[in-house]
Design a protein around this motif. Structure first.
Motif, PDB file in Angstrom:
ATOM      1  N   LEU A  27       0.835  -1.190   0.000  1.00 16.80           N
ATOM      2  CA  LEU A  27       0.000   0.000   0.000  1.00 16.80           C
ATOM      3  C   LEU A  27       0.872   1.243   0.000  1.00 16.80           C
ATOM      4  CD1 LEU A  27      -2.622  -1.033   2.689  1.00 16.80           C
ATOM      5  CD2 LEU A  27      -2.874  -1.109   0.213  1.00 16.80           C
ATOM      6  N   ALA A  28       0.533   2.188  -0.832  1.00 17.75           N
ATOM      7  CA  ALA A  28       1.296   3.436  -0.892  1.00 17.75           C
ATOM      8  C   ALA A  28       0.710   4.423   0.118  1.00 17.75           C
ATOM      9  CB  ALA A  28       1.230   4.017  -2.295  1.00 17.75           C
ATOM     10  N   PHE A  29       1.578   5.028   0.928  1.00 20.89           N
ATOM     11  CA  PHE A  29       1.133   6.032   1.872  1.00 20.89           C
ATOM     12  C   PHE A  29       1.016   7.367   1.160  1.00 20.89           C
ATOM     13  CE2 PHE A  29       3.234   3.008   4.785  1.00 20.89           C
ATOM     14  CZ  PHE A  29       2.170   2.771   5.617  1.00 20.89           C
ATOM     15  N   ALA A  30       0.254   8.229   1.759  1.00 29.32           N
ATOM     16  CA  ALA A  30       0.168   9.580   1.215  1.00 29.32           C
ATOM     17  C   ALA A  30       1.546  10.217   1.302  1.00 29.32           C
ATOM     18  CB  ALA A  30      -0.855  10.388   2.006  1.00 29.32           C
ATOM     19  N   PRO A  31       1.923  11.057   0.334  1.00 35.78           N
ATOM     20  CA  PRO A  31       3.276  11.642   0.337  1.00 35.78           C
ATOM     21  C   PRO A  31       3.601  12.400   1.615  1.00 35.78           C
ATOM     22  CG  PRO A  31       2.118  12.145  -1.707  1.00 35.78           C
ATOM     23  CD  PRO A  31       1.152  11.462  -0.820  1.00 35.78           C
ATOM     24  N   SER A  32       2.605  12.991   2.255  1.00 30.54           N
ATOM     25  CA  SER A  32       2.887  13.771   3.461  1.00 30.54           C
ATOM     26  C   SER A  32       3.097  12.876   4.686  1.00 30.54           C
ATOM     27  CB  SER A  32       1.754  14.755   3.728  1.00 30.54           C
ATOM     28  OG  SER A  32       0.562  14.025   3.958  1.00 30.54           O
ATOM     29  N   LEU A  67       6.841  11.621   8.045  1.00 32.72           N
ATOM     30  CA  LEU A  67       6.403  11.545   9.440  1.00 32.72           C
ATOM     31  C   LEU A  67       6.591  10.131   9.978  1.00 32.72           C
ATOM     32  CD1 LEU A  67       4.996  12.715  11.944  1.00 32.72           C
ATOM     33  CD2 LEU A  67       2.825  12.071  10.892  1.00 32.72           C
ATOM     34  N   LEU A  68       6.199   9.141   9.198  1.00 33.30           N
ATOM     35  CA  LEU A  68       6.363   7.753   9.636  1.00 33.30           C
ATOM     36  C   LEU A  68       7.839   7.387   9.755  1.00 33.30           C
ATOM     37  CD1 LEU A  68       3.519   6.031   7.603  1.00 33.30           C
ATOM     38  CD2 LEU A  68       3.569   6.558  10.033  1.00 33.30           C
ATOM     39  N   ALA A  89      11.466   5.723  17.537  1.00 33.14           N
ATOM     40  CA  ALA A  89      11.213   4.486  18.287  1.00 33.14           C
ATOM     41  C   ALA A  89      12.462   3.622  18.342  1.00 33.14           C
ATOM     42  CB  ALA A  89      10.072   3.710  17.637  1.00 33.14           C
ATOM     43  N   ARG A  90      13.198   3.553  17.241  1.00 35.23           N
ATOM     44  CA  ARG A  90      14.449   2.777  17.251  1.00 35.23           C
ATOM     45  C   ARG A  90      15.469   3.383  18.201  1.00 35.23           C
ATOM     46  NH1 ARG A  90      15.658  -0.642  12.539  1.00 35.23           N
ATOM     47  NH2 ARG A  90      13.702  -0.913  11.421  1.00 35.23           N
ATOM     48  N   MET A  91      15.567   4.703  18.235  1.00 34.44           N
ATOM     49  CA  MET A  91      16.504   5.361  19.155  1.00 34.44           C
ATOM     50  C   MET A  91      16.087   5.120  20.604  1.00 34.44           C
ATOM     51  SD  MET A  91      18.944   6.736  17.455  1.00 34.44           S
ATOM     52  CE  MET A  91      19.640   7.854  18.640  1.00 34.44           C
ATOM     53  N   LEU A  92      14.793   5.124  20.862  1.00 32.48           N
ATOM     54  CA  LEU A  92      14.307   4.908  22.219  1.00 32.48           C
ATOM     55  C   LEU A  92      14.672   3.513  22.720  1.00 32.48           C
ATOM     56  CD1 LEU A  92      12.569   5.893  24.611  1.00 32.48           C
ATOM     57  CD2 LEU A  92      10.617   4.872  23.457  1.00 32.48           C
TER      58      LEU A  92
END
Length: 99
Positions: free
Chosen positions: A67-72, A76-77, A84-87
């Motif tokens: 599934l393609a996400f909206a460009p905006s 953000l994701l 989350a990876r840094m946390l």
């Protein structure tokens, strides 16, 4: 005119009141049993359906989605994923730089 027998009237009223209280207690017991039966059947039905409800949580596939996400939403994701990876990869030891 006949005299009123007050003690007999009071006794009859007590008997009627006791009979009504017993009738109401019987209604409460019957309705309570019905509510408990329906609640237990609903709980059992919910537990039977819970396995299907939990299946998506345990069948997650970390591969890229088709599934393609909206460009905006893409940047953000990406930032949320990086945060989350840094946390979860935080290391309390002092970092060494340059060596």
């Amino acid at each position: 005119m006949r005299p009123l027998d007050i003690p007999a009237i009071e006794q009859h009223a007590r008997e009627l009141r006791a009979a009504e209280i017993q009738r109401i207690q019987g209604l409460f017991a019957a309705r309570g049993a019905l509510v408990l039966r329906l609640a237990s059947e609903s709980l059992l039905a919910g537990l039977a359906g819970a396995s299907e409800a939990l299946r998506p949580l345990f069948s997650w596939n970390p591969q890229a989605s088709s599934l393609a996400f909206a460009p905006s939403l893409g940047p953000l994701l990406d930032r949320m994923n990086h945060g989350a990876r840094m946390l979860f990869s935080w290391n309390p030891q002092q970092r060494r730089s340059g060596n």
